[in-house]
Design a protein around this motif. Structure first.
Motif, PDB file in Angstrom:
ATOM      1  N   GLN A 217       0.832  -1.208   0.000  1.00 35.30           N
ATOM      2  CA  GLN A 217       0.000   0.000   0.000  1.00 35.30           C
ATOM      3  C   GLN A 217       0.867   1.258   0.000  1.00 35.30           C
ATOM      4  N   LEU A 218       1.959   1.228   0.751  1.00 37.95           N
ATOM      5  CA  LEU A 218       2.846   2.385   0.822  1.00 37.95           C
ATOM      6  C   LEU A 218       3.525   2.643  -0.517  1.00 37.95           C
ATOM      7  N   SER A 219       3.865   1.572  -1.239  1.00 43.48           N
ATOM      8  CA  SER A 219       4.582   1.723  -2.503  1.00 43.48           C
ATOM      9  C   SER A 219       3.741   2.414  -3.558  1.00 43.48           C
ATOM     10  N   GLN A 220       2.425   2.375  -3.424  1.00 43.11           N
ATOM     11  CA  GLN A 220       1.580   3.086  -4.373  1.00 43.11           C
ATOM     12  C   GLN A 220       1.584   4.586  -4.086  1.00 43.11           C
ATOM     13  N   LEU A 221       1.828   4.936  -2.856  1.00 41.11           N
ATOM     14  CA  LEU A 221       1.816   6.344  -2.460  1.00 41.11           C
ATOM     15  C   LEU A 221       3.171   7.016  -2.664  1.00 41.11           C
ATOM     16  N   VAL A 222       4.255   6.303  -2.368  1.00 39.17           N
ATOM     17  CA  VAL A 222       5.598   6.868  -2.512  1.00 39.17           C
ATOM     18  C   VAL A 222       6.528   5.787  -3.058  1.00 39.17           C
ATOM     19  N   ASN A 223       7.639   6.220  -3.598  1.00 37.69           N
ATOM     20  CA  ASN A 223       8.661   5.285  -4.040  1.00 37.69           C
ATOM     21  C   ASN A 223       9.372   4.716  -2.809  1.00 37.69           C
ATOM     22  N   TYR A 234      12.263  -4.231   9.067  1.00 38.11           N
ATOM     23  CA  TYR A 234      12.318  -3.566   7.768  1.00 38.11           C
ATOM     24  C   TYR A 234      12.823  -2.133   7.952  1.00 38.11           C
ATOM     25  N   THR A 235      13.699  -1.712   7.057  1.00 40.05           N
ATOM     26  CA  THR A 235      14.035  -0.303   6.908  1.00 40.05           C
ATOM     27  C   THR A 235      13.461   0.156   5.577  1.00 40.05           C
ATOM     28  N   VAL A 236      12.546   1.112   5.624  1.00 43.50           N
ATOM     29  CA  VAL A 236      11.851   1.586   4.426  1.00 43.50           C
ATOM     30  C   VAL A 236      12.313   3.004   4.133  1.00 43.50           C
ATOM     31  N   GLN A 237      12.856   3.207   2.937  1.00 42.36           N
ATOM     32  CA  GLN A 237      13.337   4.517   2.518  1.00 42.36           C
ATOM     33  C   GLN A 237      12.583   4.994   1.294  1.00 42.36           C
ATOM     34  N   SER A 238      12.441   6.300   1.197  1.00 40.22           N
ATOM     35  CA  SER A 238      11.840   6.926   0.015  1.00 40.22           C
ATOM     36  C   SER A 238      12.666   8.155  -0.314  1.00 40.22           C
ATOM     37  N   GLY A 239      13.252   8.159  -1.509  1.00 36.09           N
ATOM     38  CA  GLY A 239      14.195   9.221  -1.829  1.00 36.09           C
ATOM     39  C   GLY A 239      15.353   9.167  -0.855  1.00 36.09           C
ATOM     40  N   SER A 240      15.689  10.286  -0.248  1.00 37.63           N
ATOM     41  CA  SER A 240      16.765  10.335   0.751  1.00 37.63           C
ATOM     42  C   SER A 240      16.223  10.219   2.169  1.00 37.63           C
ATOM     43  N   LEU A 241      14.917   9.967   2.295  1.00 31.76           N
ATOM     44  CA  LEU A 241      14.274   9.950   3.605  1.00 31.76           C
ATOM     45  C   LEU A 241      14.037   8.524   4.072  1.00 31.76           C
ATOM     46  N   SER A 275      12.279  20.751   4.015  1.00 31.97           N
ATOM     47  CA  SER A 275      11.553  20.282   2.843  1.00 31.97           C
ATOM     48  C   SER A 275      12.137  18.965   2.341  1.00 31.97           C
ATOM     49  N   VAL A 276      11.270  18.070   1.909  1.00 35.86           N
ATOM     50  CA  VAL A 276      11.702  16.774   1.398  1.00 35.86           C
ATOM     51  C   VAL A 276      11.004  16.494   0.079  1.00 35.86           C
ATOM     52  N   THR A 277      11.612  15.641  -0.723  1.00 36.68           N
ATOM     53  CA  THR A 277      11.051  15.203  -1.996  1.00 36.68           C
ATOM     54  C   THR A 277      11.010  13.683  -2.006  1.00 36.68           C
ATOM     55  N   LEU A 278       9.858  13.130  -2.320  1.00 35.78           N
ATOM     56  CA  LEU A 278       9.695  11.679  -2.402  1.00 35.78           C
ATOM     57  C   LEU A 278       9.510  11.314  -3.871  1.00 35.78           C
ATOM     58  N   GLY A 279      10.445  10.565  -4.406  1.00 38.73           N
ATOM     59  CA  GLY A 279      10.372  10.224  -5.820  1.00 38.73           C
ATOM     60  C   GLY A 279       9.290   9.185  -6.091  1.00 38.73           C
ATOM     61  N   GLY A 281       5.317   7.518  -7.036  1.00 37.18           N
ATOM     62  CA  GLY A 281       4.117   7.311  -6.248  1.00 37.18           C
ATOM     63  C   GLY A 281       3.088   8.411  -6.439  1.00 37.18           C
ATOM     64  N   GLU A 282       1.929   8.209  -5.812  1.00 33.29           N
ATOM     65  CA  GLU A 282       0.827   9.150  -5.963  1.00 33.29           C
ATOM     66  C   GLU A 282       1.162  10.525  -5.388  1.00 33.29           C
ATOM     67  N   LEU A 283       1.898  10.562  -4.286  1.00 30.37           N
ATOM     68  CA  LEU A 283       2.249  11.856  -3.682  1.00 30.37           C
ATOM     69  C   LEU A 283       3.055  12.723  -4.648  1.00 30.37           C
ATOM     70  N   GLN A 284       4.082  12.147  -5.245  1.00 29.93           N
ATOM     71  CA  GLN A 284       4.907  12.920  -6.166  1.00 29.93           C
ATOM     72  C   GLN A 284       4.121  13.250  -7.427  1.00 29.93           C
ATOM     73  N   GLY A 285       3.230  12.334  -7.843  1.00 32.49           N
ATOM     74  CA  GLY A 285       2.389  12.612  -9.003  1.00 32.49           C
ATOM     75  C   GLY A 285       1.498  13.818  -8.780  1.00 32.49           C
ATOM     76  N   LEU A 286       0.936  13.935  -7.581  1.00 30.10           N
ATOM     77  CA  LEU A 286       0.094  15.094  -7.257  1.00 30.10           C
ATOM     78  C   LEU A 286       0.900  16.387  -7.307  1.00 30.10           C
ATOM     79  N   ILE A 287       2.079  16.366  -6.697  1.00 31.50           N
ATOM     80  CA  ILE A 287       2.903  17.577  -6.644  1.00 31.50           C
ATOM     81  C   ILE A 287       3.351  17.992  -8.050  1.00 31.50           C
ATOM     82  N   ASP A 288       3.818  17.013  -8.835  1.00 30.69           N
ATOM     83  CA  ASP A 288       4.289  17.335 -10.187  1.00 30.69           C
ATOM     84  C   ASP A 288       3.160  17.851 -11.068  1.00 30.69           C
ATOM     85  N   MET A 289       1.999  17.227 -10.991  1.00 35.42           N
ATOM     86  CA  MET A 289       0.879  17.666 -11.825  1.00 35.42           C
ATOM     87  C   MET A 289       0.356  19.025 -11.386  1.00 35.42           C
ATOM     88  N   ARG A 290       0.534  19.374 -10.144  1.00 35.64           N
ATOM     89  CA  ARG A 290       0.098  20.685  -9.676  1.00 35.64           C
ATOM     90  C   ARG A 290       1.073  21.773 -10.089  1.00 35.64           C
TER      91      ARG A 290
END
Length: 514
Positions: A217-223, A234-241, A275-279, A281-290
């Motif tokens: 479920q998380l992978s659909q929202l963020v990379n 588990y260690t889960v990373q997205s971008g540099s976060l 500020s952070v950037t998550l490569g 997923g849906e979150l980045q898709g929303l930001i880029d499309m906006r």
């Protein structure tokens, strides 16, 4: 010598092993339709043998079966592939859905679209060019101009509404990411605690399934990138976060700022004020499309602003050069009557007259001097239909020029200015500019749909591969049920036979001849 009762222990182990295997089969069948569940299997091995001695020397006598572990069928490589491609799918679906909303704003090609409104506006100027002294024709020009203004303002409002919807969706999805991260951390702790001192790593099968489902479920929202330590965390990373590790989960936050061009609110992501950037997923898709100034919602707002800027600067410049029936020039058709919108100061950020992209849209209106006939009954005569003051009132030479700027490619460089998009060429009319914009939107929408469909096929294929490994096959489980049932029954039958033998040994030995 082996104990007389050793065989009983051997058969009890057999009963236990088959019972556990049957229970696992039942667990599999019960969870056949449970999302994220992985098929489990009991791993058996022969127990340590017992040493016995015979005439030939030392031998080993089997003592039955041991349950080594209960493991789940899971392919880690497939999971990693799924999480990667699922993120790409979430990004693509977000773009496709938002582009569909943008297409709905412009209603093209329909009778109510902006292209139709532009064509009607152009047609009214063509009519005025051939019949400039007719008040009804002049009135139609004003009405078509007002209709164009309304269409531009409506597109502006609807695009801003999409931005507002993106902000709301972004806030909800950030809350979802935080909740999933917290749940993964809780499962990390439960799994590592459950498996302490267990040589068979991965024994907390159901907990691990729940955790992997959350990562799905998380992978659909963020990379996401997932690694596992020696304790099963588990260690889960997205971008540099790092979203989750063995000890903590990161809480994403949103902060509001104002867009410098349109002054609407935008939400962005931060962690502890940074500020952070998550490569992906849906979150980045929303930001880029906006925020994308070319292919995003803001990019199409920029196009609407360009239309408005052209009407206020270039179209007005042509209108101000012409004359009304009162032989007066210098009036704008759009905006304030005498404002020189084509002055360079309006484009200079350092100047007090500077207008943002949003300003060009908000200031677009039909000149009130000739729009309101009740307060200004001579307003119709102020429309600059003729190019020279000496021409008769029936002359429509300037009206023809205004029509050319709207629809026909012109070569007169005095008509060209900031309103034109440089990528369309210096001879592009407003109509061709808008047509190119709609064409680009259509191509972008088709591309997003095609790429999303292809990505969905890939994700479905990976999921099919994953299910071929992890999924519960009811036919296979029924076969296992029969196999373990027969093993259980056979062990019970042998146990009964041994019981009879021991009964004979205990109760009948020494009674011969009595």
């Amino acid at each position: 010598m082996s104990s007389s009762f050793g065989g009983l222990n051997t058969l009890v182990r057999g009963l236990t092993a088959n019972q556990v295997a049957l229970n696992t089969v039942g667990h599999n069948i019960s969870n056949a339709n449970t999302a994220g569940y992985s098929r489990q299997a009991v791993n058996l091995s022969s127990s340590l043998p017992e040493a016995i001695y015979g005439s030939s020397g030392r031998m080993q006598l089997g003592t039955g079966v041991d349950i080594q572990s209960i493991t789940r069928a899971r392919d880690t490589f497939m999971d990693q592939q799924m999480w990667k491609e699922n993120s790409t799918l979430g990004y693509g679906e977000t773009q496709k859905n938002l582009l569909s909303q943008v297409e709905g704003v412009f209603h093209e090609p329909t009778d109510t679209g902006l292209k139709t409104v532009l064509d009607k506006f152009w047609s009214s100027w063509q009519s005025l060019a051939t019949n400039a002294s007719d008040d009804s024709t002049r009135s139609l020009v004003i009405q078509r101009g007002a209709e164009l203004v309304d269409s531009v303002q409506q597109a502006n409002t609807q695009l801003r509404d999409i931005v507002s919807g993106i902000n709301s969706d972004l806030s909800l999805k950030v809350s979802t990411v935080n909740q999933i991260s917290a749940d993964i951390l809780m499962l990390n702790k439960q799994i590592s605690t459950s498996e302490i001192g267990n040589n068979n790593s991965g024994s907390a099968n159901d907990l691990r399934d729940r955790r992997d489902l959350l990562v799905d479920q998380l992978s659909q929202l963020v990379n996401v990138r997932v690694t596992e330590d020696n304790d099963g965390n588990y260690t889960v990373q997205s971008g540099s976060l790092t979203l989750v590790n063995a000890n903590r989960s990161t809480t994403l936050e949103t902060y509001a700022s104002k867009d410098p061009d349109y002054n609407y609110e935008v939400l962005n992501l931060q962690v502890n004020g940074v500020s952070v950037t998550l490569g992906g997923g849906e979150l980045q898709g929303l930001i880029d499309m906006r925020d994308d100034t070319t292919t995003g919602v803001k990019g199409y707002l920029n196009q609407v602003s360009t239309v408005s800027e052209f009407l206020l600067r270039d179209f007005n410049a042509i209108h101000r050069a012409g004359y009304g029936e009162d032989e007066v020039n210098g009036r704008n058709f759009f905006g304030e009557s005498s404002t020189p919108y084509d002055d360079a100061s309006y484009l200079d950020p350092a100047d007090s007259n500077f207008k943002t992209k949003g300003d060009w849209i908000s200031e677009l209106s039909v000149n009130a001097e000739f729009y309101d006939q009740k307060t200004n009954p001579t307003g119709l005569q102020k429309i600059a239909a003729k190019a020279l003051a000496t021409e008769g009132d029936a002359s429509g030479t300037n009206a023809l020029k205004l029509g050319q700027a709207l629809r026909i490619n012109v070569q007169d460089t005095t008509l060209l200015g900031a309103g034109y998009n440089a990528t369309l060429g210096s001879s592009a009319s407003l109509s061709s500019f808008y047509t190119s914009m709609i064409g680009a939107l259509g191509v972008q929408g088709e591309s997003a749909t095609r790429l999303t469909e292809n990505q969905q096929i890939l994700v479905d294929q990976i999921e099919s591969w994953r299910q071929s490994v992890s999924g519960v096959n009811l036919d296979e489980e029924m076969s296992n049920m029969i196999r373990f049932q027969k093993g259980y029954n056979a062990s019970a039958r042998v146990l009964t036979t041994m019981d009879e033998m021991l009964d004979k040994l205990i109760n009948s030995t020494g009674t011969v001849g009595r």
